[in-house]
Design an enzyme around this catalytic site. Structure first.
Site, mmCIF file in Angstrom:
data_model
loop_
_atom_site.group_PDB
_atom_site.id
_atom_site.type_symbol
_atom_site.label_atom_id
_atom_site.label_comp_id
_atom_site.label_asym_id
_atom_site.label_seq_id
_atom_site.Cartn_x
_atom_site.Cartn_y
_atom_site.Cartn_z
ATOM 1 N N CYS A 132 0.815 -1.231 0.000
ATOM 2 C CA CYS A 132 0.000 0.000 0.000
ATOM 3 C C CYS A 132 0.845 1.275 0.000
ATOM 4 C CB CYS A 132 -0.938 0.018 1.207
ATOM 5 S SG CYS A 132 -2.051 -1.372 1.255
ATOM 6 N N HIS A 272 -2.843 7.352 3.135
ATOM 7 C CA HIS A 272 -3.315 6.135 2.473
ATOM 8 C C HIS A 272 -4.723 5.817 2.980
ATOM 9 C CE1 HIS A 272 -3.899 2.173 1.109
ATOM 10 N NE2 HIS A 272 -3.696 1.607 2.271
ATOM 11 N N ASN A 301 -10.328 0.430 0.343
ATOM 12 C CA ASN A 301 -8.857 0.474 0.303
ATOM 13 C C ASN A 301 -8.386 -0.055 -1.055
ATOM 14 O OD1 ASN A 301 -6.121 0.083 0.612
ATOM 15 N ND2 ASN A 301 -6.278 -0.925 2.608
HETATM 16 N N1 ACO Z 1 -18.628 -8.402 9.172
HETATM 17 C C1 ACO Z 1 -19.091 -8.758 10.390
HETATM 18 N N2 ACO Z 1 -18.292 -9.210 11.372
HETATM 19 C C2 ACO Z 1 -16.955 -9.286 11.073
HETATM 20 C C3 ACO Z 1 -16.429 -8.910 9.833
HETATM 21 C C4 ACO Z 1 -17.333 -8.470 8.868
HETATM 22 N N3 ACO Z 1 -16.909 -8.091 7.624
HETATM 23 N N4 ACO Z 1 -15.091 -9.090 9.863
HETATM 24 C C5 ACO Z 1 -14.783 -9.526 11.083
HETATM 25 N N5 ACO Z 1 -15.912 -9.657 11.820
HETATM 26 C C6 ACO Z 1 -16.052 -10.105 13.186
HETATM 27 C C7 ACO Z 1 -14.876 -10.909 13.650
HETATM 28 O O1 ACO Z 1 -15.011 -12.251 13.249
HETATM 29 C C8 ACO Z 1 -14.970 -10.762 15.154
HETATM 30 O O2 ACO Z 1 -15.915 -11.656 15.601
HETATM 31 P P1 ACO Z 1 -15.677 -12.477 16.981
HETATM 32 O O3 ACO Z 1 -15.541 -11.426 18.037
HETATM 33 O O4 ACO Z 1 -16.919 -13.299 17.091
HETATM 34 O O5 ACO Z 1 -14.420 -13.246 16.762
HETATM 35 C C9 ACO Z 1 -15.559 -9.370 15.330
HETATM 36 O O6 ACO Z 1 -16.091 -8.998 14.048
HETATM 37 C C10 ACO Z 1 -14.581 -8.335 15.782
HETATM 38 O O7 ACO Z 1 -13.464 -8.369 14.961
HETATM 39 P P2 ACO Z 1 -12.266 -7.440 15.275
HETATM 40 O O8 ACO Z 1 -11.088 -7.870 14.484
HETATM 41 O O9 ACO Z 1 -12.094 -7.278 16.709
HETATM 42 O O10 ACO Z 1 -12.810 -6.018 14.715
HETATM 43 P P3 ACO Z 1 -12.075 -4.668 14.727
HETATM 44 O O11 ACO Z 1 -12.874 -3.707 15.478
HETATM 45 O O12 ACO Z 1 -10.631 -4.797 15.080
HETATM 46 O O13 ACO Z 1 -12.131 -4.239 13.174
HETATM 47 C C11 ACO Z 1 -10.794 -4.223 11.184
HETATM 48 C C12 ACO Z 1 -11.564 -5.075 12.189
HETATM 49 C C13 ACO Z 1 -11.761 -3.292 10.496
HETATM 50 C C14 ACO Z 1 -10.159 -5.146 10.171
HETATM 51 C C15 ACO Z 1 -9.727 -3.423 11.958
HETATM 52 O O14 ACO Z 1 -8.919 -4.278 12.729
HETATM 53 C C16 ACO Z 1 -8.849 -2.630 11.040
HETATM 54 O O15 ACO Z 1 -9.255 -1.635 10.523
HETATM 55 N N6 ACO Z 1 -7.588 -3.048 10.826
HETATM 56 C C17 ACO Z 1 -6.729 -2.423 9.869
HETATM 57 C C18 ACO Z 1 -6.731 -3.266 8.672
HETATM 58 C C19 ACO Z 1 -6.444 -2.531 7.406
HETATM 59 O O16 ACO Z 1 -6.706 -1.370 7.219
HETATM 60 N N7 ACO Z 1 -5.910 -3.277 6.490
HETATM 61 C C20 ACO Z 1 -5.731 -2.798 5.186
HETATM 62 C C21 ACO Z 1 -4.497 -3.279 4.616
HETATM 63 S S1 ACO Z 1 -3.124 -2.479 5.284
HETATM 64 C C22 ACO Z 1 -3.242 -0.995 4.820
HETATM 65 O O17 ACO Z 1 -3.745 -0.687 3.795
HETATM 66 C C23 ACO Z 1 -2.698 -0.019 5.762
#
Ligand code: ACO
Length: 347
Positions: A132, A272, A301
């Site tokens: 990214c 980003h 993204n």
């Molecule tokens: N829909 C519904 N529920 C979901 C989904 C979805 N799409 N995805 C995950 N869940 C569930 C999980 O299974 C989990 O369930 P559980 O508690 O029963 O196990 C629950 O939601 C909570 O998941 P968390 O991982 O705790 O959610 P969080 O609040 O951390 O959000 C997210 C997840 C959005 C991925 C966050 O961690 C994030 O933004 N991370 C950064 C990732 C990113 O931006 N990556 C891009 C690539 S890198 C870059 O470009 C910089």
């Protein structure tokens, strides 16, 4: 005699370093595929909801390319727009870099396919792999080559067909990404500052937090690897979140310091577009909430494409004028990160 010649040659190099040219953005462009996929559409494919996606990421919809479109096709459209915006023809391009983690194929480079499609027959071309952060790394690379006089005109492109590298059955990742391409044309100008000093870093020890483990020489594609879906992007979301906020905040501060500036000098911060919560957290830490750009709601993204798509949108919005400073900051797999400051010179 030999050693004198060597001394003179070294001296010449060091003199030329002292007279680096200022490099400016002379054109921008972007292409977003026509097909819009909303959060509600995704809820029909995986167990998710508009409420979950929007509250965690700020995303409402994303664009998805047609099956017959490869990354180079998206890149070509963005490149043509940027060249038209710069008012130059493709044969004036000396250097063409495509930043991507979803290339058309392992080799040749996607950049070579773009070269052929746009007719940039005088360019030398390669892909750049920094996930990214790729388009920011491409900006730095192109700037330095122009600054030292190695090339005159560079075309950098960030392009991704993320829909081809994500697992559409994994709700943890498939809701986060979109397809698209952004492009920028750079040239030496008489601008005062142009593309300024950047601050960059990487940490390969954290590679496994965000990667595509299969399909390369470490884990070639075999029936077993394909069964394990190792050809698709894997991510530890919470870890990525923490590192992204930390490193994008720190590299912003580092870039400001390197250039003798403060956040008050910046007209607009363009990060980003990974996730609205990441962007908001950086803005809060820097106390620049009123000057932080966001379009992640519309495109999700788009990895290496996101920053250049965002810059093109800012440029076409009419909200920046020559002399304004934009701070660009990115983070991606590797991990890789960086920030740079651009004095806007295009009217
Ligand atoms: N829909 C519904 N529920 C979901 C989904 C979805 N799409 N995805 C995950 N869940 C569930 C999980 O299974 C989990 O369930 P559980 O508690 O029963 O196990 C629950 O939601 C909570 O998941 P968390 O991982 O705790 O959610 P969080 O609040 O951390 O959000 C997210 C997840 C959005 C991925 C966050 O961690 C994030 O933004 N991370 C950064 C990732 C990113 O931006 N990556 C891009 C690539 S890198 C870059 O470009 C910089």
């Amino acid at each position: 005699m030999r050693s004198t010649k060597f001394f003179l040659a070294k001296n010449k190099v060091s003199n030329s370093t002292n007279s680096l040219r200022t490099v400016s953005v002379i054109g921008t462009g972007a292409y977003l595929p026509e097909r819009v996929v909303t959060n509600d559409d995704l809820a029909k494919v995986v167990d998710t909801s508009d409420e979950w996606i929007y509250s965690r990421t700020g995303m409402r919809e994303r664009r998805i390319a047609r099956e017959d479109q490869a990354t180079s096709d998206l890149a070509t459209k963005a490149a043509m727009t940027a060249l038209a915006d710069a008012g130059i023809s493709a044969d004036e391009v000396d250097l063409l870099i495509v930043a991507t983690l979803s290339p058309d194929m392992p080799f040749p480079s996607t950049a070579c396919f773009v070269q052929d499609q746009i007719g940039a027959k005088n360019a030398y071309c390669y892909d750049l792999g920094a996930a990214c952060s790729g388009s920011l790394y491409a900006l730095e690379t192109a700037k330095n080559q122009i600054a030292c006089g190695a090339v005159e005109t560079a075309l950098i492109i960030g392009a991704e067909k993320m829909s081809s590298v994500i697992d559409w059955t994994d709700r943890n990742t498939c809701v986060l990404f979109g397809d698209g391409a952004g492009a920028m044309v750079l040239r030496a100008t008489g601008a005062k500052r142009g593309v300024m000093k950047g601050a960059f870093g990487s940490d390969g020890s954290l590679a496994n937090l965000l990667w595509t483990p299969g399909g390369g020489s470490r884990n070639p594609l075999t029936a077993e690897n394909i069964d394990q879906k190792s050809q698709y992007l894997k991510m530890e979301g919470r870890d990525v979140y923490k590192h992204a906020v930390k490193q994008m905040t720190q590299s912003t501060l580092d870039a400001l310091e390197k250039n003798g500036l403060t956040a008050d000098d910046i007209k607009l911060f363009v990060a980003h577009q990974a996730n609205a919560r990441i962007i908001d957290a950086i803005a809060a830490r820097l106390d620049v909430q009123d000057r932080m750009f966001k379009n992640v709601e519309k495109y999700a993204n788009t990895s290496a494409a996101a920053l250049l798509i965002a810059v093109d949108e800012v440029a076409k919005s009419g909200n920046i004028i020559p002399g304004d400073l934009l701070l660009l900051v990115a983070f991606g797999g590797g991990f890789t990160w960086g920030a740079n400051i651009v004095e806007w010179t295009k009217s």
